[in-house]
Design a protein around this motif. Structure first.
Motif, mmCIF file in Angstrom:
data_model
loop_
_atom_site.group_PDB
_atom_site.id
_atom_site.type_symbol
_atom_site.label_atom_id
_atom_site.label_comp_id
_atom_site.label_asym_id
_atom_site.label_seq_id
_atom_site.Cartn_x
_atom_site.Cartn_y
_atom_site.Cartn_z
ATOM 1 N N GLU A 181 0.827 -1.209 0.000
ATOM 2 C CA GLU A 181 0.000 0.000 0.000
ATOM 3 C C GLU A 181 0.863 1.262 0.000
ATOM 4 O O GLU A 181 0.437 2.309 -0.483
ATOM 5 N N TYR A 182 2.069 1.165 0.567
ATOM 6 C CA TYR A 182 2.929 2.344 0.592
ATOM 7 C C TYR A 182 3.406 2.724 -0.808
ATOM 8 O O TYR A 182 3.640 3.893 -1.100
ATOM 9 N N LEU B 236 0.460 4.545 -2.169
ATOM 10 C CA LEU B 236 0.348 5.859 -1.544
ATOM 11 C C LEU B 236 1.380 6.824 -2.094
ATOM 12 O O LEU B 236 1.081 7.993 -2.390
ATOM 13 N N ILE C 228 0.031 10.183 -3.796
ATOM 14 C CA ILE C 228 0.393 11.426 -3.103
ATOM 15 C C ILE C 228 1.309 12.269 -3.985
ATOM 16 O O ILE C 228 1.079 13.472 -4.182
ATOM 17 N N LEU D 108 -5.547 2.042 4.678
ATOM 18 C CA LEU D 108 -4.738 2.867 3.772
ATOM 19 C C LEU D 108 -5.364 2.936 2.384
ATOM 20 O O LEU D 108 -5.424 4.008 1.764
ATOM 21 N N ARG D 109 -5.844 1.784 1.890
ATOM 22 C CA ARG D 109 -6.544 1.782 0.596
ATOM 23 C C ARG D 109 -7.749 2.712 0.648
ATOM 24 O O ARG D 109 -7.993 3.494 -0.267
ATOM 25 N N ALA E 99 -6.864 6.350 0.642
ATOM 26 C CA ALA E 99 -6.457 6.782 -0.700
ATOM 27 C C ALA E 99 -7.672 6.971 -1.596
ATOM 28 O O ALA E 99 -7.754 7.933 -2.366
ATOM 29 N N ALA F 203 7.296 4.161 -0.903
ATOM 30 C CA ALA F 203 6.615 5.350 -1.432
ATOM 31 C C ALA F 203 7.435 5.990 -2.551
ATOM 32 O O ALA F 203 6.885 6.391 -3.579
ATOM 33 N N TRP G 147 -5.709 3.672 -6.513
ATOM 34 C CA TRP G 147 -5.919 3.367 -5.099
ATOM 35 C C TRP G 147 -5.913 1.873 -4.802
ATOM 36 O O TRP G 147 -5.590 1.454 -3.702
#
Lengths: 293, 575
Positions: free
Chosen positions: A43-44, A47, A51, A107-108, A111, A202, A216
């Motif tokens: 997920e990072y 993200l 982002i 986290l998903r 996003a 990330a 996402w």
């Protein structure tokens, strides 16, 4: 076999493979220090991508957007560790693993709410041009991905081999209990490693976004494919984990090119499943008490 | 009593819901909740009881959903028949992969099952028989014995009747030795094996059962939706399963039902508030919160509330009872154990090297040696926890070195562990009842035997407590009682006195003598030389993985090699 086709599949495979390799490395580092395999690792990457892309779209300079996404990854990784894992350090593995799964879902969801359902794009860092190698045409951004990944890997390896904290991480990888007894501050180290894993994932997510878009719900796929790399190295060897991540990227690309792009994921996951099933029961990691047969 | 209240509440709520909340919208929610509950009831047994984190339950829902869609639309099958065929197919698929997949633990199992699900999604998207990305439309309404259910209300009651049937199955498992075995597996697979529990078998059974129920969930849902496509049962649906079971409560079958209602209700609430995107965040956050702060979930909360209102009995103050030697009747013949040429290396380290000795039937034999001499490894080799590189182990003339730990336990070889291995999620009595696992008797009979074992070790009043509530020395006694409940003919005790004070050690010595008097051969690893010299009629000394000496205690303690390696140092240290 047509060489140019081969190269045209190999090199993009290596590009996405870089991302999987970094995810795999994050898995290995977190698992060795904390004893928890972090389901939210993929997920990072997602993200970082969303982002970075939205910061840029808001008019931030490219460098600031990249730095912002990376910092967000580090911060979120550290937050995940402090808020959700530190309170349950003594809990059974099952609880801790399931918590990281819950965090992945959060986290998903965040996003999705913050950045929307549509994939976000980003221009290439040095334009959207292409270049040619051995008859294969690649986006210039590939060079950024390779360069950033190589730099990150070099940094991680320098950290591991030449810093006190890095030595402590390696000691934990060999024997976490003994490392703690020798005075390794496991709490601080765990926080550090989660932040590091979040940041590198990330960053990988930002640099790859101009090529693959940021979406996402892409985190699971990154996590699952990076996981393959980690498991090839038995959650011990960072080098094998890296090679495994790159290999999965190439396998995926070849599967798409030579077999069917629709079935490429099924092929990669099929290989993962076959490998897991064939080696079932011999993995030693996490806090699971394992029987040898 | 609690169970009756739960069943009563379930029946009243399920019957009254559509009569109180009228209209097609609440009815639809009721149907979808029921469909989900059909799947989560089975999943509780796998995830909640046995702690197997399977992340691909929606894959099995897909099997059911597509079976119903394809068979009913393209082949005009009877819906009920299609549902059953789908469930059978899902169970066969689960069974085919269960063996290897369940050897994987924790995160690896989660990843493997997720990979399986994602493969099924790709196949559904790409293949033509599924209708590809568009899916299959126009499912008929569900039918019973060829009679279509014209109203959704009738379908609602059919769905919830199926849920009730699944709950009854789940409760039957919960109340049996299998339910207890599953919880034992969750707490400690090592200890479960030592109690003779075939962990592989029960994991496979629950995996297959939960797959079948997930498939029924899929079939029931698509007959309401009247369409099936690859997105209906995506990753998010697997997460619904997990959130439902965790938030609803991991400990009981009811957790699955309540969780299904909570998850569906929450989703509808968010839709009503025009916040559908928040579903993931809230479900994920709830899961994390419950796991951190209240692991028993909603039903656990209700159960605690009920207990408080019912006032419950206060636990007996005096936990220790006089040991009751008469509680266990002497058994048949004690067994003999013969080791020959037993070896085991870990890499370059020869942990056990060519060790051979006999443990005479009815004897108390002590295995001693400095730390790292290979004593515990030898125990693990005898009990099947480690494979032998070479050599043989014979139990009453029967070769056992190829057998699995649970098979060895089931032959009547009990063991305790150096690091206490109790099932923290079960009561003291249930811990001991796990030792009765190999006896397929009525629960009441097994309970009496387990109580007798507790009385024998002097813990008659502790049966309702959690093992964690006991003092350390008493926890050791629980482990002994569990091993005794197995009715062993050979008992292996791994450092039973470690962590005990002098008075407790004295009581332990007495207990070991009383166990031997029951007709049980005892082999113990121990460091406390006073205990060993007072108890054992035979000593085996190990050093650096090899056998150093073997004989009567007084002979062995005079051997120079033994004094050098072990006893001398020990006695100097004591002096």
């Amino acid at each position: 076999m047509d060489l140019s086709v081969f190269v045209q599949l190999l090199l993009p495979g290596l590009t996405t493979g870089c991302v999987y390799a970094l995810v795999a490395l994050g898995f290995v580092l977190c698992a060795n220090v904390s004893g928890v395999v972090n389901f939210a690792q993929g997920e990072y990457v997602m993200l970082g991508g969303v982002i970075g892309a939205s910061l840029l779209a808001q008019g931030m300079p490219l460098a600031a957007a990249i730095a912002g996404a990376t910092a967000a990854g580090a911060l979120l990784g550290a937050l995940q560790e402090r808020l959700t894992l530190a309170p349950v350090r003594a809990a059974p593995d099952f609880i801790q693993i399931t918590i990281t799964l819950g965090v992945a879902v959060v986290l998903r969801g965040v996003a999705l709410i913050a950045f929307g359902k549509d994939p976000l794009s980003m221009p290439g860092f040095s334009g959207d041009g292409v270049f040619e190698v051995a008859g294969a045409v690649l986006p210039v951004q590939s060079l950024w991905v390779w360069g950033a990944s190589a730099a990150l890997l070099a940094a991680v390896f320098l950290f591991l081999m030449h810093s006190d904290a890095g030595r402590a991480v390696r000691a934990c990888a060999i024997n976490r209990q003994a490392a703690r007894l020798m005075g390794v501050d496991a709490e601080r180290l765990t926080l550090l490693v989660f932040a590091l894993a979040g940041a590198s994932a990330a960053l990988a997510g930002v640099v790859v976004t101009p090529i693959v878009l940021a979406n996402w719900d892409a985190g699971i796929a990154y996590g699952l494919k990076g996981f393959v790399g980690a498991i090839l190295g038995n959650f011990r060897s960072p080098v094998v984990a890296l090679a495994g991540g790159l290999g999965i990227g190439v396998l995926e690309s070849f599967a798409a090119g030579y077999v069917s792009s629709g079935y490429k994921d099924a092929i990669v996951y099929g290989v993962l499943l076959a490998y897991l099933l064939a080696r079932g029961g011999v993995f030693v990691f996490g806090r699971a008490a394992l029987l040898s047969r | 009593m609690k169970r009756r209240v739960a069943i009563g509440a379930f029946l009243v709520l399920a019957l009254a819901y559509p009569l109180v909340l009228r209209g097609s919208y609440p009815l639809g929610i009721g149907i979808i909740t029921g469909a989900l509950a059909a799947g989560t009831v089975g999943f509780v047994l796998l995830l909640g009881y046995a702690h197997q984190l399977a992340l691909g339950q929606a894959g099995f829902c897909m099997v059911g959903g597509y079976a119903s869609a394809i068979l009913c639309v393209q082949h005009k099958w009877d819906p009920l028949l299609a549902l059953v065929v789908g469930a059978v197919a899902a169970m066969l698929l689960a069974w085919a992969i269960a063996g290897p997949i369940l050897k994987l633990r924790g995160f690896v199992l989660a990843m493997a099952s997720l990979a399986l699900h994602l493969i099924l999604v790709v196949v559904a998207l790409e293949a033509s028989f599924t209708g590809g990305a568009l899916g299959t439309y126009g499912l008929p309404k569900f039918a019973l014995l060829g009679v279509p259910l014209s109203s959704d209300l009738a379908y609602y009651y059919v769905v919830w009747t199926i849920v009730l049937a699944f709950v009854v199955i789940g409760l039957a498992i919960d109340g049996s030795r299998i339910g207890r075995a599953l919880k034992a597996i969750a707490a400690s697979e090592t200890a479960a094996l030592s109690a003779g529990i075939d962990i592989r078998r029960y994991k496979v059974q629950m995996f297959v059962l939960s797959a079948g129920m997930a498939s029924v969930c899929g079939s029931l849902a698509v007959h309401y939706l009247r369409a099936m496509d690859p997105n209906v049962f995506g990753f998010a649906f697997s997460l619904n399963f997990i959130t439902a079971v965790i938030v609803g409560g991991l400990e009981t079958v009811w957790g699955g039902v309540v969780g299904a209602a909570l998850v569906t209700g929450l989703r509808e609430l968010l839709r009503g508030l025009s916040l559908p995107l928040w579903e993931g965040v809230i479900m994920g956050a709830l899961t994390v919160l419950v796991l951190i702060a209240f692991r028993r979930g909603f039903v656990g909360f209700l159960a605690a509330l009920y207990d408080r209102m019912a006032g419950g009995e206060a636990p007996a103050r005096v936990l220790v009872s006089e040991p009751d030697t008469a509680a266990l009747a002497p058994r048949g013949k004690p067994a003999e154990l013969v080791l020959a040429g037993v070896s085991r290396a870990f890499g370059n380290l020869r942990a056990v090297s060519n060790v051979g000795f006999s443990v005479a039937a009815g004897s108390i034999t002590a295995l001693i040696g400095p730390n790292g001499a290979g004593k515990t490894t030898l125990f693990n080799l005898v009990c099947g926890y480690e494979p032998l590189d070479a050599g043989s182990v014979s139990y009453d003339g029967q070769r056992i070195e190829q057998r699995l730990p649970n098979q060895i336990a089931a032959l009547g070889i009990g063991r305790t562990f150096q690091n206490l291995q109790l099932f923290g999620n079960l009561s003291v009595l249930d811990n001991v009842m796990c030792g009765r696992h190999r006896f397929v008797e009525r629960e009441a009979a097994n309970r009496e035997r387990a109580r007798a074992a507790l009385a024998f070790v002097g813990l008659r009043n502790a049966e309702a407590l959690a093992p964690g509530a006991l003092a350390f020395g008493h926890q050791r006694l629980v482990e002994m009682a569990r091993a005794l409940a197995l009715e062993p003919r050979l008992l292996l005790l791994d450092e039973p006195a470690s962590g005990l004070n002098d008075a407790e050690t004295e009581r332990l010595a007495e207990l070991v003598l009383r166990i031997a008097a029951l007709g049980v051969t005892v082999l113990l690893v121990e460091h406390d030389m006073r205990l060993v010299m007072g108890l054992a009629d035979h000593l085996v000394v190990m050093h650096h993985g090899e056998k150093l000496a073997d004989g009567a205690p007084d002979d062995v303690r005079r051997e120079p090699a033994v004094i050098d390696a072990y006893l001398g140092i020990e006695e100097h240290a004591a002096a």
